[in-house]
Design an enzyme around this catalytic site. Structure first.
Site, PDB file in Angstrom:
ATOM      1  N   GLY A  45       0.794  -1.203   0.012  1.00 21.47           N
ATOM      2  CA  GLY A  45       0.069   0.011   0.096  1.00 21.47           C
ATOM      3  C   GLY A  45       0.791   1.156   0.042  1.00 21.47           C
ATOM      4  N   GLY A  46       0.146   2.390   0.462  1.00 21.31           N
ATOM      5  CA  GLY A  46       0.851   3.689   0.298  1.00 21.31           C
ATOM      6  C   GLY A  46       1.721   3.880   1.320  1.00 21.31           C
ATOM      7  N   MET A  47       1.857   3.135   2.612  1.00 23.81           N
ATOM      8  CA  MET A  47       2.900   3.399   3.621  1.00 23.81           C
ATOM      9  C   MET A  47       4.133   2.249   3.590  1.00 23.81           C
ATOM     10  SD  MET A  47       0.758   5.206   6.507  1.00 23.81           S
ATOM     11  CE  MET A  47       2.279   5.593   7.581  1.00 23.81           C
ATOM     12  N   GLY A  48       3.580   0.994   3.030  1.00 26.12           N
ATOM     13  CA  GLY A  48       4.332  -0.079   3.398  1.00 26.12           C
ATOM     14  C   GLY A  48       3.878  -1.250   2.987  1.00 26.12           C
ATOM     15  N   VAL A  50       3.173  -5.690   3.387  1.00 24.24           N
ATOM     16  CA  VAL A  50       2.606  -6.573   4.367  1.00 24.24           C
ATOM     17  C   VAL A  50       3.047  -7.777   3.898  1.00 24.24           C
ATOM     18  CG1 VAL A  50       0.713  -7.631   5.541  1.00 24.24           C
ATOM     19  CG2 VAL A  50       0.642  -5.124   5.192  1.00 24.24           C
ATOM     20  N   ASP A 159      -9.255   6.424   7.270  1.00 25.16           N
ATOM     21  CA  ASP A 159      -8.999   5.776   5.850  1.00 25.16           C
ATOM     22  C   ASP A 159      -9.777   4.682   5.895  1.00 25.16           C
ATOM     23  OD1 ASP A 159      -8.050   5.737   3.428  1.00 25.16           O
ATOM     24  OD2 ASP A 159      -6.283   4.662   3.995  1.00 25.16           O
TER      25      ASP A 159
END
Length: 867
Positions: A45-48, A50, A159
Site C-alpha cells: 500500500g501507500g505506507m508499506g 505486508v 482511511d
C-alpha cells in the site's frame, strides 16, 4: 491474509501519488526483524508492504508483518509509525485486527506484527458469497461497532474503505476486521498534528468526507461515519456515490463538497438494465425487490450517513449502527422523517396477526370513536332520550378507555406506532369535550396511564394534572378524584419528582379512607408508591412505616393481590438492607419468594431476582456457606429462565464469586468472577454498560483481597471510565470510593485522596445518599488523612463513620470492628492513649466471625503497645 493490491492504500500525504515509487526493503534488509522470518508478500500500500511471516519465540505462530517503506529517518515517519502503533495497541475488539508486537529491524526498518486475517475486502467478500442486503447490513453494523470502539479509545481512523476491512468466514458467518490505522488521528489532537490545508489531507479520496477533502483540520467522528456511509452505498448498489479515477481531482472535491450525494434508489434506477440485474443477482434478490428496499428506510439511513453537512449526519458510528439494526429488526429508523402511516406499517411488520388488527382498530378509534363519543354527548343535549344516550356515551368512553389501554400491553418504551394516534386522540378530546369536564377528565386520565406506560412521562403528568383539576372543579365522586390523584402521583414518581408525588399520594389515601367499602388493595398500592418515594428521598423511617402499613392491609386479605405483597416485601427487604439490617432484609426477601413461588408454576424472572436477594442478604450477615448454596440455586434458576449467557446470570455468577472469595475458596472465586465478566461482555457487546462496570468492580475487590494491586487498580480505572460514560459523576462516586480504597491498600494514600474527596462530594451533592456509602467513604478518607499525618481530620472523619456503624450495624458487626480499629489509631496518633485503648479493647471483644477485615493479633499488639 488475502488482500488486494491497495489493501494498505492508496494513502497519500498530499493527496497525490508519489512521483517515484517508495523504496522496498531488500531481502537483506528484511533480515533482523526480531523473531520474525518473512515467508511471502501479502500486499502493498501507500505506507508499506505486508508480509506473511513466521514468529519463532516466545511462541510459534504466523503473523502479518507490516514493514514501512523506509527506515525512520525523519520525524514525520517516526510520528506516523508511532500513531499506528499506539492506535492499534489501545484497542481490543472482535472487529479490529489485533496487534501483537512492534519494533525496528537491525537496519532501521520499522514493523508491526498483527494477526493473520484469512479474508477478503468487505465488498469483494460480499459479492463473492452473494450476501443478501440483510447480511451486508449486518456486516457493516459489526464494522460500525469496531469503529465505535476506536472512537471511544480516542482514535479517528480517517482511511475507512472496503480494503481496510477484511472479512473472514467464521462458522459460516462473516467476521469483519478493521486494519491499517496508519493515518489515524487522536480525537483530542494529541497524537497527530492538526491538518489545516488541502495539501495535508490524508486518506483515500473516494471514501473521504467533504470536510476531510476540503482540508478542514477539525475532523471528528462524523468524518469516519461518512466513510462508513460510502461503504454502505457500495454494498447496496455496487458503486460509490461519486465515481472517480481514484485520485485527488478537482472534480471529485467539487462533487463531494458542493453536491448532495444521489439516493441509492435513484442511482440504481438510472443504471442500465443489465447492470441492475447483475447487481440484484449478487445480492441474491430480484431487481424489483432490491429497488423496493433501496427506496425505503435503507435509502434514508444511507443518505443520512452521507449528508454533506456533518451536523445532519449521524453523530457517531454507534448511532449509525443503531439505525441499521432498527432496519434489520423492522423498527422505525431515526433517519426517516416520521409519518403516521409509516409508524403504523412498521408496527404491523413487527407484530403480525392480531396486533395489526389492534392497530387498525386503534386508528379507527382515535379518528372516529372520540368523535362518536362527542356526538353522543351532543345528542344527549338535543334529544329527549337523555338517560339512554348518556348510558350509550358512557359505554363509548369505556370502549375508548379499553382500546387506549390495549395500545400499550406491557410495553416500557415509547417505540409504539400508536403514539401518534394517541396524540391525535388527545387533541380531539381537548377540542371537542370542553363542555363535558367529567368525560374529558376520564379520557385524559386514561391517556395519562397509557403515556406513562409507553415512557412518555412528561405528557402523562400533564394529562393527569389536568384530569385532577377537572375533577376538582366539576361535581365528581371522591373515588374518581382519588383515582386521578393516585395516577398523578404515580406519573410524578416516574418522572423523579418524588416530593410532589408523595403529596398527591397521601391526599388520595386520605380520600379513599373516608369512602365506604374502599378496596384495601387500592389504598395499599398508593401507600406503597408513597413509601418508595420516601425511600428514594432517603426518609427511610417514613418509607418503612408506609410500606408496613400497606403490607398490613394486604395481609388482611392475602388473596386480593399477592403480587403487590411480593413488591412491598421486596421493597422492605431492600430498605432494611440499606439500613444495615441484613437479617430483617433476608426475612422480607424470603417471605416474598415463598409467596411468589406459591402463586406461579415453574421458574420465573421474579423468582430469580428474589432468590438472588435472599443470597445477598445471607452473605451480608456472614452466613457464607448458606449464601453459597442459595447463590448456586439462584444461578441454576436464572440459567433455566434466561439462558446461560444472559446478563442476569452474569451478575448472579459475579455475586457468587464474591461469596466464594469471602469463604476463602479463591480459585473458584476467580473462575466465577472471570466467567461473570465474560458473560456480561458477551451479552452487552463492547458497549459501555453498567453491568460490565460492576463486573470490573467485583474483579477489583478480588484482586485487592489477593493483594494483586496492579490488576486491582487497572480494573478500578476501567470501572470508573464506564460509569462516568453511562451514569455520570454521581453514580461514579461509589467506584471512586472503591478506587480510592484500592490505592490506599496499594500504599498510595496521596493518590487515593482526590478520588475519595470526589466520591464524598458526589455523595453529598445527591438528593438521596445511602448513609452506609457515606460512612464508608468517610472511613476511607479518614484512613488516608491518618496515613498522611493529619490525625485531627482523620479522627473527625473516622468518628462519624464509627457512630453510624455502631447505631445502625451494631457493635459487633465486621464494619463496626474495622471502624473501631481505625478510630483507635487516630486517637493514638493524637496522644489520647486512654480513649485509644478503650476503642481497641471494644474491638478485641468482638467475636471471631466479626474479624473479617481486622486480625485479632493486630489489635492485641496495639493494646500491648499502649499499656
Amino acid at each position: 491474509m488475502s488482500q488486494s493490491n491497495d489493501s494498505l492504500g492508496p494513502t497519500y500525504k498530499d493527496g497525490k501519488p508519489p512521483s517515484a515509487p517508495q523504496p522496498l526493503a531488500s531481502e537483506t534488509e528484511l533480515q533482523g526483524l526480531g523473531p520474525y522470518r518473512i515467508l511471502e508478500t501479502l500486499g502493498r500500500g501507500g505506507m508499506g508492504s505486508v508480509y506473511l511471516a513466521e514468529q519463532s519465540e516466545p511462541i510459534q505462530r504466523r503473523v502479518a508483518l507490516k514493514v514501512m517503506d523506509a527506515p525512520l529517518r525523519d520525524e514525520e515517519s517516526r510520528r506516523r509509525f508511532l500513531v499506528e502503533q499506539q492506535s492499534m495497541a489501545v484497542m481490543s475488539h472482535p472487529n479490529v485486527a489485533k496487534i501483537f508486537d512492534a519494533g525496528t529491524s537491525d537496519t532501521g526498518w520499522p514493523y508491526l506484527a498483527m494477526e493473520v486475517i484469512e479474508g477478503a475486502p468487505l465488498t469483494a467478500f460480499a459479492d463473492e458469497h452473494r450476501l443478501s442486503l440483510r447480511q451486508r447490513v449486518a456486516a457493516l453494523v459489526a464494522v460500525c461497532r469496531g469503529v465505535e470502539h476506536a472512537h471511544r479509545k480516542g482514535i479517528l481512523h480517517r482511511d475507512l474503505k472496503p480494503s481496510n476491512v477484511l472479512v473472514e468466514s467464521v462458522d459460516d458467518e462473516p467476521l469483519p476486521k478493521i486494519i491499517d490505522f496508519g493515518v489515524a488521528k487522536a480525537l483530542d489532537g494529541s497524537a497527530t498534528q492538526t491538518l489545516t490545508a488541502r495539501q495535508t489531507a490524508v486518506g483515500t479520496p473516494r471514501y473521504m468526507s467533504p470536510e476531510a477533502l476540503s482540508g478542514d483540520g477539525d475532523l471528528d467522528t462524523r468524518s469516519d461515519v461518512y466513510s462508513l456511509g460510502v461503504m454502505l452505498f457500495e454494498l447496496l448498489v455496487g458503486k460509490r456515490p461519486f465515481e472517480d479515477e481514484g485520485g485527488f481531482s478537482e472534480a471529485l472535491v467539487r462533487n463531494v463538497v458542493e453536491t448532495d450525494p444521489p439516493r441509492p434508489s435513484t442511482y440504481y434506477r438510472k443504471s442500465p438494465s443489465k447492470t441492475q440485474d447483475v447487481t440484484a443477482e449478487f445480492r441474491s434478490t430480484t431487481r424489483e425487490t432490491l429497488l423496493k428496499q433501496l427506496s425505503g428506510d435503507l435509502g434514508w439511513v444511507t443518505w443520512k450517513a452521507l449528508a454533506r453537512d456533518r451536523e445532519e449526519r449521524y453523530a457517531s458510528a454507534a448511532d449509525f449502527a443503531e439505525d441499521l439494526e432498527a432496519w434489520l429488526e423492522h423498527r422505525p429508523v431515526c433517519a426517516r422523517p416520521p409519518s403516521l402511516g409509516y409508524r403504523l406499517s412498521m408496527f404491523a411488520r413487527r407484530h403480525r396477526g392480531f396486533t395489526l388488527a389492534a392497530a387498525l382498530v386503534l386508528l379507527a378509534l382515535v379518528l372516529g370513536v372520540v368523535g362518536t363519543a362527542v356526538g353522543f354527548v351532543q345528542a344527549r343535549r338535543e334529544a329527549a332520550r337523555a338517560n339512554e344516550e348518556a348510558r350509550t356515551a358512557n359505554q363509548a368512553v369505556e370502549f375508548l378507555e379499553d382500546l387506549f389501554e390495549a395500545s400499550s400491553p406491557g410495553r416500557t418504551t415509547a417505540d409504539l406506532t400508536a403514539r401518534e394516534l394517541l396524540d391525535r386522540g388527545a387533541e380531539r378530546i381537548r377540542e371537542q369535550l370542553s363542555e363535558e369536564p367529567t368525560v374529558r377528565a376520564r379520557l385524559l386520565l386514561t391517556l395519562a396511564r397509557v403515556y406513562n406506560r409507553i415512557g412518555v412521562t412528561e405528557e402523562s403528568v400533564e394529562f393527569a394534572r389536568e384530569a385532577v383539576e377537572l375533577y376538582e372543579r366539576a361535581p365528581a365522586s371522591e373515588a374518581a378524584l382519588a383515582k386521578a390523584l393516585e395516577q398523578l402521583s404515580a406519573n410524578l414518581h416516574q418522572l423523579g419528582d418524588y416530593r410532589e408525588a408523595i403529596t398527591h399520594a397521601e391526599r388520595s389515601v386520605e380520600l379513599r379512607r373516608q369512602l365506604p367499602d374502599t378496596n384495601p388493595s387500592l389504598v395499599a398500592r398508593t401507600l406503597q408508591e408513597a413509601g418508595i418515594s420516601y425511600a428514594l428521598l432517603a426518609e427511610r423511617d417514613k418509607a418503612e412505616s408506609l410500606l408496613l402499613e400497606a403490607l398490613e392491609l394486604l395481609d388482611d386479605e392475602p388473596e386480593t393481590n399477592p403480587g403487590a405483597q411480593v413488591e412491598i416485601l421486596n421493597a422492605l427487604g431492600a430498605l432494611r438492607g440499606e439500613q444495615g439490617d441484613a437479617e430483617a432484609a433476608e426475612g422480607h426477601f424470603s417471605r416474598a419468594f415463598e409467596i411468589q413461588e406459591a402463586r406461579t408454576e415453574g421458574a420465573s424472572a421474579t423468582l430469580v431476582g428474589l432468590l438472588g436477594n435472599v443470597a445477598a442478604a445471607q452473605n451480608e450477615q456472614g452466613k457464607l456457606v448458606e449464601a453459597a448454596d442459595t447463590f448456586g440455586r439462584a444461578i441454576r434458576l436464572a440459567t433455566e429462565v434466561h439462558g446461560p449467557t444472559n446478563f442476569r446470570v452474569g451478575n448472579m455468577v459475579g455475586n457468587h464469586g464474591i461469596n466464594l472469595m469471602r469463604l476463602g475458596r479463591l480459585e473458584e472465586a476467580e473462575e466465577s468472577l472471570q466467567q461473570s465478566h465474560e458473560i456480561l461482555l458477551a451479552h452487552h457487546g463492547d458497549r459501555m454498560h453498567y453491568d460490565v462496570a460492576l463486573s470490573k468492580v467485583r474483579l477489583r475487590n478480588f484482586y485487592l483481597e489477593t493483594e494483586r494491586f496492579d490488576e486491582a487498580l487497572q480494573a478500578g480505572r476501567e470501572a470508573i471510565e464506564i460509569l462516568l460514560e453511562v451514569r455520570g459523576e454521581k453514580v461514579a462516586a461509589e467506584e471512586r470510593n472503591g478506587f480510592g480504597y484500592a490505592l490506599l491498600m496499594a500504599g498510595r494514600a496521596e493518590d487515593a485522596e482526590p478520588h475519595l474527596r470526589d466520591a464524598l462530594r458526589g455523595y453529598l451533592s445527591g438528593e438521596s445518599v445511602n448513609p452506609r456509602d457515606l460512612a464508608n467513604v468517610r472511613s476511607n478518607l479518614g484512613r488516608v488523612r491518618l496515613a498522611l499525618g493529619d490525625a485531627d481530620e482523620a479522627k473527625a472523619l473516622l468518628a462519624e463513620a464509627l457512630q453510624w456503624r455502631e447505631e445502625n450495624l451494631g457493635p459487633q458487626h465486621e464494619e463496626t470492628v474495622l471502624a473501631l480499629r481505625w478510630h483507635a489509631a487516630s486517637l493514638a496518633a493524637l496522644g489520647q492513649r486512654e480513649r485509644a485503648l478503650e476503642s481497641y479493647e471494644r474491638a478485641a471483644a468482638a467475636p471471631d466471625e466479626a474479624m473479617v477485615y481486622v486480625e485479632r493479633e493486630e489489635i492485641e499488639r496495639a493494646i500491648a503497645a499502649l499499656q
